[in-house]
Design an enzyme around this catalytic site. Structure first.
Site, PDB file in Angstrom:
ATOM      1  CG  ASP A  65      -6.045 -11.497   7.288  1.00 44.26           C
ATOM      2  OD1 ASP A  65      -6.472 -11.925   6.204  1.00 44.26           O
ATOM      3  OD2 ASP A  65      -6.217 -10.322   7.669  1.00 44.26           O
TER       4      ASP A  65
ATOM      5  CG  HIS B 123     -11.701 -11.115   2.501  1.00 43.06           C
ATOM      6  ND1 HIS B 123     -11.301 -10.010   1.823  1.00 43.06           N
ATOM      7  CD2 HIS B 123     -10.947 -11.153   3.636  1.00 43.06           C
ATOM      8  CE1 HIS B 123     -10.347  -9.386   2.512  1.00 43.06           C
ATOM      9  NE2 HIS B 123     -10.113 -10.075   3.616  1.00 43.06           N
TER      10      HIS B 123
ATOM     11  CG  HIS C 193      -1.723  -0.993   1.604  1.00 44.38           C
ATOM     12  ND1 HIS C 193      -1.364  -2.066   2.365  1.00 44.38           N
ATOM     13  CD2 HIS C 193      -3.025  -1.171   1.298  1.00 44.38           C
ATOM     14  CE1 HIS C 193      -2.401  -2.865   2.511  1.00 44.38           C
ATOM     15  NE2 HIS C 193      -3.424  -2.351   1.865  1.00 44.38           N
TER      16      HIS C 193
ATOM     17  CE  LYS D 155     -12.307  -8.235   5.940  1.00 44.68           C
ATOM     18  NZ  LYS D 155     -11.121  -7.659   6.581  1.00 44.68           N
TER      19      LYS D 155
ATOM     20  CG  ASP E 290      -5.283 -10.906  -1.374  1.00 41.69           C
ATOM     21  OD1 ASP E 290      -4.311 -10.805  -2.155  1.00 41.69           O
ATOM     22  OD2 ASP E 290      -5.824  -9.923  -0.843  1.00 41.69           O
TER      23      ASP E 290
ATOM     24  CD  GLU F 132      -7.879 -11.870   2.338  1.00 46.30           C
ATOM     25  OE1 GLU F 132      -7.286 -10.887   1.872  1.00 46.30           O
ATOM     26  OE2 GLU F 132      -8.164 -11.982   3.545  1.00 46.30           O
TER      27      GLU F 132
ATOM     28  CG  ASP G 185      -9.775 -10.822   7.390  1.00 47.70           C
ATOM     29  OD1 ASP G 185      -9.540 -11.998   7.076  1.00 47.70           O
ATOM     30  OD2 ASP G 185      -9.335  -9.839   6.777  1.00 47.70           O
TER      31      ASP G 185
ATOM     32  CG  ASP H   9      -3.808  -9.929   2.301  1.00 49.29           C
ATOM     33  OD1 ASP H   9      -3.070  -9.562   3.235  1.00 49.29           O
ATOM     34  OD2 ASP H   9      -4.820  -9.304   1.959  1.00 49.29           O
TER      35      ASP H   9
ATOM     36  CG  ASP I 170       1.948  -1.183   3.329  1.00 51.68           C
ATOM     37  OD1 ASP I 170       1.353  -0.809   4.343  1.00 51.68           O
ATOM     38  OD2 ASP I 170       1.482  -2.018   2.515  1.00 51.68           O
TER      39      ASP I 170
ATOM     40  CD  GLU J  76      -8.584  -8.035  -0.822  1.00 54.80           C
ATOM     41  OE1 GLU J  76      -7.642  -7.379  -1.310  1.00 54.80           O
ATOM     42  OE2 GLU J  76      -8.513  -8.627   0.256  1.00 54.80           O
TER      43      GLU J  76
ATOM     44  CG  MET K  98      -1.433  -5.851  -6.138  1.00 60.23           C
ATOM     45  SD  MET K  98      -1.545  -5.070  -4.501  1.00 60.23           S
ATOM     46  CE  MET K  98      -2.301  -6.354  -3.541  1.00 60.23           C
TER      47      MET K  98
HETATM   48  C1  GCO Z   1      -8.013  -7.627   4.645  1.00 58.07           C
HETATM   49  C2  GCO Z   1      -7.617  -7.219   3.285  1.00 58.07           C
HETATM   50  C3  GCO Z   1      -6.499  -6.349   3.085  1.00 58.07           C
HETATM   51  C4  GCO Z   1      -6.335  -6.016   1.617  1.00 58.07           C
HETATM   52  C5  GCO Z   1      -5.245  -5.098   1.442  1.00 58.07           C
HETATM   53  C6  GCO Z   1      -5.070  -4.726  -0.019  1.00 58.07           C
HETATM   54  O1  GCO Z   1      -7.320  -8.443   5.248  1.00 58.07           O
HETATM   55  O2  GCO Z   1      -9.058  -7.222   5.014  1.00 58.07           O
HETATM   56  O3  GCO Z   1      -7.251  -8.421   2.686  1.00 58.07           O
HETATM   57  O4  GCO Z   1      -5.375  -6.982   3.546  1.00 58.07           O
HETATM   58  O5  GCO Z   1      -6.063  -7.143   0.834  1.00 58.07           O
HETATM   59  O6  GCO Z   1      -5.493  -3.989   2.206  1.00 58.07           O
HETATM   60  O7  GCO Z   1      -5.688  -3.554  -0.264  1.00 58.07           O
HETATM   61 MN    MN Z   2      -6.630  -9.252   1.021  1.00 58.85          MN
HETATM   62 MN    MN Z   3      -8.197 -10.546   4.936  1.00 56.72          MN
END
Ligand code: GCO
Ligand code: MN
Ligand code: MN
Length: 388
Positions: A258, A221, A55, A184, A246, A218, A256, A288, A58, A182, A89
């Protein structure tokens, strides 16, 4: 099992925010130290990661001076060269600063929307300079808690306006980006617009330049929404819309999580890998996900190595599945063949329809065909559990 060491040719990638994640959550402070982006990229490159994603914030801290910005870009270019790591990306942080507390592209305030579009354009300039091929749009704040506050219809119009603008900006500058939206369902907003891959695909069809835009589904998600991730990814691919992925892991219908790739949902994850590899999908195998909050600074690299290792193990299992005699024999046995009927069904013509209406079928006889799915699934389980 053949070599499980990651190679650049495997095209693995990670978001810088994944490895730099410091374990902060809504209930607790950071548990790890700060990881600067240049060291982050270097450590990924050392482990044969093909590309990093970022990002804007980042890489270049929010509010950095031009001088700081130029210094970081110079260092980034050097570390990319020294460690043969690409930028895969780029994406924009349109969720952290409080200015985006009620959305970026869908904010009621035209000044906020304009600021968001400006932030994206500036980072698209940098992303193009670093060689990113894909630009991701994750609208984390594009949603509501209070449905009386914003209508989805109006919000989607605003979202569309911004996307159209940015597609045109990218084209105008010859950046060659493929945009990937993306989905979610929620978090951080109570409800997020464009909640699933299906929503995103329908939305893409309404854009000025639909070919430029695809989906970035993702795993976590889709599972948050209680969906079958493999089906989600496959439908995007079948529609020619799988522009980015992702990867990670997630227990269904929770916040989430992750989690590290393959640490949950192993069978579904296996089919995701099978989909990508059997179809020789061209994108990067992008993770991700976040290291456990209980990990220390060193453990972050165990998490990176573990993700890639699990992917390669699952790929081996895919090869095992594809060459397994029993699996292939069952798959062959369940697939019917009838060239004449397939011809009739292949295309509507009045003649084909008339012919089809004349045919007589014996539904009971058809229903007696054996479908040995217990055996098939057990075999898949045994391949995954390492006894077949
Ligand atoms: C999340 C998202 C983020 C996005 C990222 C890319 O975990 O909710 O996946 O990680 O992928 O911000 O814009
Ligand atoms: Mn993501
Ligand atoms: Mn996520």
């Amino acid at each position: 099992m053949s070599n499980l060491k990651p190679q650049k040719a495997h095209r693995f990638s990670f978001g810088l925010w994944c490895t730099a994640n410091r374990g902060r959550d809504p209930f607790g402070e950071e548990t790890r130290s700060r990881l600067d982006p240049v060291t982050n990229i270097k450590e990924l490159g050392k482990r044969n990661v093909y590309a990093f994603n970022y990002h804007d914030d980042d890489l270049i801290p929010f509010g950095a001076s031009l001088q700081q910005r130029n210094k970081i870009i110079k260092e980034t270019r050097k570390v990319m060269k020294d460690y043969a790591i690409k930028c895969g990306m780029a994406t924009t942080n349109l969720f952290y600063h409080r200015v985006f507390k009620d959305g970026a592209f869908t904010s009621h305030d035209p000044k906020v929307r304009a600021y968001a579009v400006q932030k994206v354009m500036r980072n698209m300039d940098l992303g193009a300079e670093l060689g990113a091929k894909v630009y991701v749009f994750w609208g984390g704040r594009e949603g509501t808690e209070v449905d009386a506050s914003k209508t989805p219809e109006e919000s989607l119009k605003r979202y569309r306006e911004c996307m159209n603008y940015l597609c045109a900006y990218s084209r105008h500058n010859g950046y060659g980006f493929r945009f990937a939206i993306e989905p979610k369902p929620n978090e951080p907003r109570g409800d997020i617009f464009l909640a699933t891959a299906g929503h995103v695909m329908a939305f893409i069809g309404t854009l000025d330049d639909p070919d430029m835009v695809g989906v970035n589904p993702e795993i976590e998600h889709s599972r948050m929404a209680g969906l079958n991730t493999y089906h989600d990814f496959a439908q995007c691919m079948e529609a020619g819309k799988l522009y980015h992925v992702d990867l990670g892991a997630q227990k269904p219908c929770r916040f989430d999580q992750d989690l590290r790739f393959g640490s949950e949902d192993i069978k579904e994850t296996f089919f995701v890998v099978k989909l990508l590899e059997d179809n020789h999908w061209q994108g990067t195998r992008n993770f991700d996900e976040h290291p456990y909050r209980s990990e220390d600074d060193k453990g972050v690299w165990d998490f990176v190595e573990g993700s890639m290792r699990t992917y390669l193990i699952l790929w081996e299992k895919v090869k095992r599945f594809n060459s397994d005699k029993k699996v292939q024999q069952i798959l062959k046995s369940i697939k019917g063949k009838d060239p004449f009927l397939e011809g009739l069904l292949g295309r509507f013509t009045p003649e084909n329809a008339a012919e089809l209406k004349k045919r007589s079928f014996d539904p009971m006889a058809l229903s007696r065909k054996r479908l040995p799915y217990e055996e098939l699934d057990q075999r898949v389980q045994e391949i995954l559990m390492g006894v077949a």
